[in-house]
Design a protein around this motif. Structure first.
Motif, PDB file in Angstrom:
ATOM      1  N   GLU A   1     -55.817  -4.759   0.237  1.00 53.56           N
ATOM      2  CA  GLU A   1     -54.491  -4.891   0.848  1.00 53.56           C
ATOM      3  C   GLU A   1     -53.745  -6.105   0.296  1.00 53.56           C
ATOM      4  OE1 GLU A   1     -55.502  -5.010   4.992  1.00 53.56           O
ATOM      5  OE2 GLU A   1     -55.458  -2.821   5.185  1.00 53.56           O
ATOM      6  N   THR A   2     -54.462  -7.205   0.085  1.00 57.94           N
ATOM      7  CA  THR A   2     -53.847  -8.411  -0.474  1.00 57.94           C
ATOM      8  C   THR A   2     -53.351  -8.146  -1.893  1.00 57.94           C
ATOM      9  OG1 THR A   2     -55.269  -9.818   0.880  1.00 57.94           O
ATOM     10  CG2 THR A   2     -54.249 -10.842  -1.051  1.00 57.94           C
ATOM     11  N   LYS A   3     -54.171  -7.449  -2.683  1.00 54.66           N
ATOM     12  CA  LYS A   3     -53.752  -7.111  -4.052  1.00 54.66           C
ATOM     13  C   LYS A   3     -52.511  -6.221  -4.042  1.00 54.66           C
ATOM     14  CE  LYS A   3     -58.230  -7.318  -6.394  1.00 54.66           C
ATOM     15  NZ  LYS A   3     -59.271  -6.528  -7.064  1.00 54.66           N
ATOM     16  N   GLN A   4     -52.474  -5.251  -3.122  1.00 54.02           N
ATOM     17  CA  GLN A   4     -51.313  -4.367  -3.026  1.00 54.02           C
ATOM     18  C   GLN A   4     -50.067  -5.156  -2.639  1.00 54.02           C
ATOM     19  OE1 GLN A   4     -52.803  -1.503  -0.172  1.00 54.02           O
ATOM     20  NE2 GLN A   4     -53.023   0.069  -1.758  1.00 54.02           N
ATOM     21  N   ALA A   5     -50.202  -6.059  -1.687  1.00 50.18           N
ATOM     22  CA  ALA A   5     -49.067  -6.870  -1.252  1.00 50.18           C
ATOM     23  C   ALA A   5     -48.557  -7.746  -2.388  1.00 50.18           C
ATOM     24  CB  ALA A   5     -49.461  -7.727  -0.054  1.00 50.18           C
ATOM     25  N   LEU A   6     -49.463  -8.363  -3.115  1.00 49.92           N
ATOM     26  CA  LEU A   6     -49.058  -9.206  -4.251  1.00 49.92           C
ATOM     27  C   LEU A   6     -48.367  -8.381  -5.323  1.00 49.92           C
ATOM     28  CD1 LEU A   6     -52.150 -11.580  -4.560  1.00 49.92           C
ATOM     29  CD2 LEU A   6     -49.851 -12.166  -3.757  1.00 49.92           C
ATOM     30  N   SER A   7     -48.849  -7.178  -5.539  1.00 51.82           N
ATOM     31  CA  SER A   7     -48.238  -6.287  -6.518  1.00 51.82           C
ATOM     32  C   SER A   7     -46.812  -5.914  -6.107  1.00 51.82           C
ATOM     33  CB  SER A   7     -49.100  -5.034  -6.685  1.00 51.82           C
ATOM     34  OG  SER A   7     -48.514  -4.150  -7.594  1.00 51.82           O
ATOM     35  N   LEU A   8     -46.626  -5.632  -4.813  1.00 55.48           N
ATOM     36  CA  LEU A   8     -45.283  -5.310  -4.308  1.00 55.48           C
ATOM     37  C   LEU A   8     -44.336  -6.491  -4.438  1.00 55.48           C
ATOM     38  CD1 LEU A   8     -46.028  -3.225  -1.095  1.00 55.48           C
ATOM     39  CD2 LEU A   8     -44.920  -2.423  -3.185  1.00 55.48           C
ATOM     40  N   ILE A   9     -44.822  -7.683  -4.119  1.00 56.30           N
ATOM     41  CA  ILE A   9     -43.998  -8.888  -4.239  1.00 56.30           C
ATOM     42  C   ILE A   9     -43.592  -9.100  -5.694  1.00 56.30           C
ATOM     43  CG2 ILE A   9     -44.057 -11.422  -4.095  1.00 56.30           C
ATOM     44  CD1 ILE A   9     -45.793 -11.012  -1.535  1.00 56.30           C
ATOM     45  N   LYS A  10     -44.551  -8.913  -6.591  1.00 53.76           N
ATOM     46  CA  LYS A  10     -44.269  -9.071  -8.022  1.00 53.76           C
ATOM     47  C   LYS A  10     -43.224  -8.055  -8.482  1.00 53.76           C
ATOM     48  CE  LYS A  10     -46.855  -9.642 -12.305  1.00 53.76           C
ATOM     49  NZ  LYS A  10     -48.165  -9.539 -12.943  1.00 53.76           N
ATOM     50  N   GLU A  11     -43.371  -6.816  -8.003  1.00 55.66           N
ATOM     51  CA  GLU A  11     -42.421  -5.758  -8.356  1.00 55.66           C
ATOM     52  C   GLU A  11     -41.029  -6.079  -7.821  1.00 55.66           C
ATOM     53  OE1 GLU A  11     -41.987  -1.157  -7.106  1.00 55.66           O
ATOM     54  OE2 GLU A  11     -43.968  -1.737  -7.854  1.00 55.66           O
ATOM     55  N   GLN A  12     -40.945  -6.575  -6.581  1.00 55.71           N
ATOM     56  CA  GLN A  12     -39.658  -6.938  -6.002  1.00 55.71           C
ATOM     57  C   GLN A  12     -39.021  -8.099  -6.757  1.00 55.71           C
ATOM     58  OE1 GLN A  12     -40.619  -7.607  -1.892  1.00 55.71           O
ATOM     59  NE2 GLN A  12     -40.302  -5.468  -1.351  1.00 55.71           N
ATOM     60  N   ASN A  13     -39.834  -9.057  -7.164  1.00 58.64           N
ATOM     61  CA  ASN A  13     -39.301 -10.185  -7.938  1.00 58.64           C
ATOM     62  C   ASN A  13     -38.730  -9.702  -9.264  1.00 58.64           C
ATOM     63  OD1 ASN A  13     -39.801 -12.150  -6.057  1.00 58.64           O
ATOM     64  ND2 ASN A  13     -41.775 -12.729  -6.898  1.00 58.64           N
ATOM     65  N   ASN A  14     -39.391  -8.743  -9.883  1.00 61.12           N
ATOM     66  CA  ASN A  14     -38.873  -8.187 -11.139  1.00 61.12           C
ATOM     67  C   ASN A  14     -37.556  -7.465 -10.914  1.00 61.12           C
ATOM     68  OD1 ASN A  14     -40.981  -9.178 -12.662  1.00 61.12           O
ATOM     69  ND2 ASN A  14     -42.200  -7.314 -12.520  1.00 61.12           N
ATOM     70  N   LEU A  15     -37.435  -6.755  -9.787  1.00 63.19           N
ATOM     71  CA  LEU A  15     -36.178  -6.082  -9.475  1.00 63.19           C
ATOM     72  C   LEU A  15     -35.064  -7.093  -9.223  1.00 63.19           C
ATOM     73  CD1 LEU A  15     -37.372  -3.200  -7.130  1.00 63.19           C
ATOM     74  CD2 LEU A  15     -36.445  -2.972  -9.436  1.00 63.19           C
ATOM     75  N   LEU A  16     -35.407  -8.184  -8.537  1.00 64.18           N
ATOM     76  CA  LEU A  16     -34.403  -9.213  -8.262  1.00 64.18           C
ATOM     77  C   LEU A  16     -33.916  -9.888  -9.540  1.00 64.18           C
ATOM     78  CD1 LEU A  16     -35.824 -10.849  -5.023  1.00 64.18           C
ATOM     79  CD2 LEU A  16     -33.787  -9.415  -5.245  1.00 64.18           C
ATOM     80  N   LYS A  17     -34.799 -10.019 -10.515  1.00 64.42           N
ATOM     81  CA  LYS A  17     -34.396 -10.607 -11.798  1.00 64.42           C
ATOM     82  C   LYS A  17     -33.334  -9.745 -12.458  1.00 64.42           C
ATOM     83  CE  LYS A  17     -38.770 -12.865 -12.817  1.00 64.42           C
ATOM     84  NZ  LYS A  17     -39.973 -12.814 -13.640  1.00 64.42           N
ATOM     85  N   ASP A  18     -33.448  -8.420 -12.280  1.00 65.32           N
ATOM     86  CA  ASP A  18     -32.478  -7.493 -12.863  1.00 65.32           C
ATOM     87  C   ASP A  18     -31.143  -7.510 -12.121  1.00 65.32           C
ATOM     88  OD1 ASP A  18     -34.302  -6.690 -14.749  1.00 65.32           O
ATOM     89  OD2 ASP A  18     -34.950  -4.910 -13.649  1.00 65.32           O
ATOM     90  N   PHE A  19     -31.161  -8.016 -10.898  1.00 64.06           N
ATOM     91  CA  PHE A  19     -29.936  -8.025 -10.099  1.00 64.06           C
ATOM     92  C   PHE A  19     -29.143  -9.286 -10.412  1.00 64.06           C
ATOM     93  CE2 PHE A  19     -27.218  -8.422  -6.390  1.00 64.06           C
ATOM     94  CZ  PHE A  19     -26.721  -7.144  -6.318  1.00 64.06           C
ATOM     95  N   HIS A  20     -28.493  -9.261 -11.506  1.00 61.63           N
ATOM     96  CA  HIS A  20     -27.614 -10.353 -11.902  1.00 61.63           C
ATOM     97  C   HIS A  20     -26.189  -9.821 -11.774  1.00 61.63           C
ATOM     98  CE1 HIS A  20     -25.539 -13.187 -14.557  1.00 61.63           C
ATOM     99  NE2 HIS A  20     -26.499 -14.015 -14.197  1.00 61.63           N
ATOM    100  N   PRO A  21     -25.252 -10.622 -11.258  1.00 62.11           N
ATOM    101  CA  PRO A  21     -23.891 -10.128 -11.017  1.00 62.11           C
ATOM    102  C   PRO A  21     -23.231  -9.468 -12.232  1.00 62.11           C
ATOM    103  CG  PRO A  21     -24.148 -12.310 -10.091  1.00 62.11           C
ATOM    104  CD  PRO A  21     -25.414 -11.991 -10.840  1.00 62.11           C
ATOM    105  N   SER A  22     -23.620  -9.870 -13.411  1.00 62.10           N
ATOM    106  CA  SER A  22     -22.971  -9.302 -14.597  1.00 62.10           C
ATOM    107  C   SER A  22     -23.754  -8.132 -15.196  1.00 62.10           C
ATOM    108  CB  SER A  22     -22.785 -10.401 -15.655  1.00 62.10           C
ATOM    109  OG  SER A  22     -24.063 -10.860 -16.087  1.00 62.10           O
ATOM    110  N   SER A  23     -24.897  -7.790 -14.608  1.00 66.73           N
ATOM    111  CA  SER A  23     -25.674  -6.688 -15.181  1.00 66.73           C
ATOM    112  C   SER A  23     -25.016  -5.343 -14.892  1.00 66.73           C
ATOM    113  CB  SER A  23     -27.112  -6.698 -14.652  1.00 66.73           C
ATOM    114  OG  SER A  23     -27.141  -6.211 -13.335  1.00 66.73           O
TER     115      SER A  23
END
Length: 157
Positions: A122-144
């Motif tokens: 469960e901890t590994k799954q949670a960390l994986s989700l957090i990592k995935e969300q962080n990657n999505l947030l990196k893509d969310f740039h106002p000029s993208s």
């Protein structure tokens, strides 16, 4: 449901574990069994279990060798052993196994090991989700492109 693989060369111990331990309590089911480390390794690679319960000393390949050769697979390992030897326990620790259980198997100890294995998964799954969300947030740039498209859709609706 968590997938469990049981690798044990002693037929009576393997079958006894399969029929006397309630894996359903942990939302788990035994997807396969193997009677030696070589067969266990193949089943790990083909079936991708979440939890592997294995003996140490077996024909063709030990449980420790099997774990070492399959560490690139994402599972948690529980060791069963008839040997209370420090070297085996030390090697098991270096492979980051969940628990080292001495035979005869104490079902309460196995329950604790299953709980710990599931907590790790469960901890590994949670960390994986957090990592995935962080990657999505990196893509969310106002000029993208995606950000501009999302803003346009929101404004239109």
């Amino acid at each position: 449901m968590y997938k469990v693989l049981v690798v044990e060369d002693e037929y009576l111990i393997r079958k006894g574990l399969l029929f006397s331990f309630d894996f359903n309590l942990f939302h788990a089911s035994v997807i396969a069994e193997a009677e030696n480390g070589k067969d266990g390794l193949l089943k790990i690679q083909n079936l991708h279990p979440d939890i592997v319960i294995t003996d140490i000393t077996m024909p063709f390949m030990s449980g420790l060798e099997m774990i070492e050769k399959s560490r690139n697979e994402n599972y948690e390992a529980i060791i069963l052993s008839g040997y209370n030897e420090f070297e085996y326990a030390k090697k098991a620790l270096s492979l980051d196994v969940v628990h080292y259980i001495l035979k005869p198997i104490d079902h309460e100890e196995l329950k604790l090991a299953m709980q710990k294995a599931i907590k790790r998964l469960e901890t590994k799954q949670a960390l994986s989700l957090i990592k995935e969300q962080n990657n999505l947030l990196k893509d969310f740039h106002p000029s993208s492109y995606y950000s501009k498209t999302m803003v346009e859709i929101i404004e239109q609706n």
